[in-house]
Design an enzyme around this catalytic site. Structure first.
Site: not given
Ligand code: GLN
Length: 196
Positions: A46-48, A78, A107, A136-137, A177, A179
């Site tokens: 997700g987004e940390s 991730c 990151r 993903i990113r 990921h 999952e």
């Molecule tokens: N770039 C996201 C972060 O810094 C992580 C991306 C992801 O979980 N797919 O949290």
């Protein structure tokens, strides 16, 4: 063994589904009371930065940090890997983590070249066949402490090899990921090897 999935933000439903596919009924964790009922935890992608702020709002940040430090088996994918890292580069100002794994992660490391890609990852400790991995990113691991076991690396578009899966005792983290694929080998490894 009751396995929780931190369900504040990110792809926690996909982790719950992966657990179901492995024959385990996962439970959503959002509060300290829900955390107390689980023996192991998965931190989703997700987004940390959002996960940190929601964990603080729900007053579950410090309790999770303490449980991780006192031996609760935990897997992070991730953003979850970032949350388990002791150190981050390219962090948001003052960004905190639960920590526990003696690594430095960068990151969005793969993000500048390509936001999202799929790769086959070799991780013999986890699976005899290559793992289908979606990035993903994604972060990569830049520094690995003495007690950290490197489980997988892949070559970036810079031609260098980058660590993307690690384990330190009861803690497991992947930059990718699993999952969101139907390859559940990482979840099985977590349940069968890390949680035991
Ligand atoms: N770039 C996201 C972060 O810094 C992580 C991306 C992801 O979980 N797919 O949290």
């Amino acid at each position: 063994m009751r396995v929780g999935v931190l369900a504040l933000q990110g792809d926690f439903r996909e982790h719950l589904n992966a657990l179901t596919q492995c024959g385990v009924q996962g439970v959503e964790v959002r509060t300290p009371a829900e955390l107390e009922k689980v023996d192991a935890l998965i931190i989703p992608g997700g987004e940390s930065t959002t996960i940190v702020s929601l964990a603080k709002t729900f007053e579950v940040f410090e309790p999770i940090k303490r449980r991780i430090a006192s031996g609760m088996p935990t897997y992070g994918s991730c953003a979850g890997m970032i949350m388990l890292a002791d150190h981050i580069v390219a962090a948001k100002d003052g960004q905190e983590t639960f920590g526990g794994i003696d690594i430095t992660v960068r990151r969005n490391a793969f993000g500048r070249q390509v936001d999202s890609f799929e790769a086959e990852v070799l991780a013999p400790e986890i699976s005899a066949s290559p793992i289908c991995a979606i990035f993903i990113r994604a972060p990569w691991v830049e520094k690995v402490g003495q007690d950290v076991q490197v489980l997988a690396s892949i070559e970036g578009s810079d031609g260098q090899s980058h660590v993307v899966a690690v384990r330190q005792g009861h803690l497991l983290a992947t930059a990718f990921h699993p999952e969101i694929t139907d390859d559940y080998s990482v979840h099985r490894y977590f349940l069968e090897k890390v949680c035991r």
